[in-house]
Design an enzyme around this catalytic site. Sequence first.
Site, short mmCIF file in Angstrom:
data_model
loop_
_atom_site.label_atom_id
_atom_site.label_comp_id
_atom_site.label_asym_id
_atom_site.label_seq_id
_atom_site.Cartn_x
_atom_site.Cartn_y
_atom_site.Cartn_z
N GLN A 109 -31.37 86.56 151.94
CA GLN A 109 -32.13 87.51 151.12
C GLN A 109 -32.89 88.47 152.03
O GLN A 109 -33.51 89.41 151.57
CB GLN A 109 -33.15 86.76 150.25
CG GLN A 109 -32.51 85.79 149.28
CD GLN A 109 -33.56 84.84 148.70
OE1 GLN A 109 -34.20 85.15 147.71
NE2 GLN A 109 -33.73 83.68 149.31
N ASN A 110 -32.86 88.20 153.33
CA ASN A 110 -33.65 89.01 154.26
C ASN A 110 -32.91 90.30 154.59
O ASN A 110 -31.69 90.32 154.68
CB ASN A 110 -33.94 88.22 155.54
CG ASN A 110 -34.72 86.95 155.24
OD1 ASN A 110 -35.28 86.83 154.16
ND2 ASN A 110 -34.73 86.02 156.17
N ASP A 112 -33.83 92.01 157.37
CA ASP A 112 -34.33 92.31 158.73
C ASP A 112 -33.28 92.30 159.82
O ASP A 112 -33.58 92.64 160.97
CB ASP A 112 -35.47 91.35 159.08
CG ASP A 112 -35.07 89.87 159.03
OD1 ASP A 112 -33.88 89.55 159.22
OD2 ASP A 112 -35.96 89.02 158.80
N HIS A 127 -29.68 91.16 149.46
CA HIS A 127 -30.69 92.17 149.15
C HIS A 127 -30.57 93.40 150.06
O HIS A 127 -31.50 94.18 150.19
CB HIS A 127 -32.10 91.56 149.24
CG HIS A 127 -32.38 90.57 148.15
ND1 HIS A 127 -33.44 89.69 148.16
CD2 HIS A 127 -31.71 90.32 146.98
CE1 HIS A 127 -33.42 88.94 147.05
NE2 HIS A 127 -32.37 89.31 146.34
N CYS A 138 -23.15 110.43 147.28
CA CYS A 138 -21.79 109.89 147.35
C CYS A 138 -21.74 108.41 147.72
O CYS A 138 -20.67 107.81 147.73
CB CYS A 138 -20.96 110.71 148.35
SG CYS A 138 -21.49 110.53 150.06
N CYS A 156 -27.32 113.20 153.88
CA CYS A 156 -25.93 112.75 154.04
C CYS A 156 -25.08 113.80 154.78
O CYS A 156 -25.07 114.98 154.39
CB CYS A 156 -25.34 112.48 152.66
SG CYS A 156 -23.63 111.91 152.73
N ASN A 222 -38.29 73.68 154.24
CA ASN A 222 -39.42 74.51 153.81
C ASN A 222 -40.69 73.67 153.91
O ASN A 222 -40.73 72.57 153.37
CB ASN A 222 -39.20 74.96 152.35
CG ASN A 222 -40.13 76.10 151.94
OD1 ASN A 222 -41.31 76.09 152.28
ND2 ASN A 222 -39.59 77.06 151.23
N PRO A 223 -41.72 74.15 154.59
CA PRO A 223 -42.96 73.37 154.68
C PRO A 223 -43.58 73.11 153.31
O PRO A 223 -44.29 72.12 153.12
CB PRO A 223 -43.90 74.25 155.51
CG PRO A 223 -43.06 75.31 156.12
CD PRO A 223 -41.81 75.42 155.29
#
Length: 268
Positions: A109-110, A112, A127, A138, A156, A222-223
């Site tokens: 989902q990142n 980065d 994402h 376009c 563009c 996950n913590p």
Amino acid sequence: MSSGELSAYSDEVRRVAERVSKARRVACLTGAGISAESGIPTFRGAQGFWAGRRAEELATPEAFARDPEDVWKFYFWRRGLLREKRPNAGHHALAAMEAKAAEFTLITQNVDDLHRLAGSRNVLEVHGNIWIDRCTGCGQEVRRTIEDHSDEIPWCGACGAMMRPGVVWFGEMLPDGVFERAQSAAGNCDVMFVVGTSSVVYPAASLGSWAKANGAFVVEVNPDDTPLSGVVDVRFPFASGAVLPAITNALSAIRELNRGSVSARGAG
Ligand code: OAD
């Protein structure tokens, strides 16, 4: 987290590594938590990524239609922050796991790009990616790099329309076909990792339980507890930068052992 706490989970680490070593297909869903140890704030933590600017204010098609310059400034600021960031041990461990597994799909989902920088190959960015400029006319995409980052609004080269960031905004559909591929990878895997995500944003949040419903062994890293925690087979309540390298190390040890026993049989 101290390494002492994770060492109390050595049986679970071995059990998961054994599952991965026997799996034909492995899938992994990651969220903002995997990049936390690279210094990128998560969305819903106290250090929320959007602190100071509300996401709903800027990361929407309506905000872009109203004031594209303001939205672009926000994304230039975010790109500027990300330029300094590097993959951490968790990203590297997943790239190493991909190299050892028969078939490995990384669903993130990142936006980065840190999984790619760490060397992951089969990556589905549900994402989008913050380094992509996409034409509002376009649809042509240009992938920027850290090096050719600029603070000029891009236009563009093909049709002359304004470009927008290639990420999914609030209220938008996911990119064509990407979620279907993610769902197929989750539904057809033997082992599914769910790492560093609060499991509250749909449809990505459905992938862990989809994998479980289709017979996968599901592992959460996950913590904090999440809505998925109750249904997983193994849960590591620790940082991904500690847990994932422990699993890939255990996987390497299993591979070494197997190689040793094969060659010992061969010698006899
Ligand atoms: P969240 O910020 O909702 O959740 C991050 C999760 O990472 C939390 O559950 C933390 O407990 C966990 N976490 C924190 N540090 C960690 C560490 N070192 N190791 C492992 N886990 C850790 O982020 P996401 O679940 O990714 O969507 O958010 C999902 C989506 O919500 C984002 O992709 C974004 C946002 O709206 C879009 O931009 C479309």
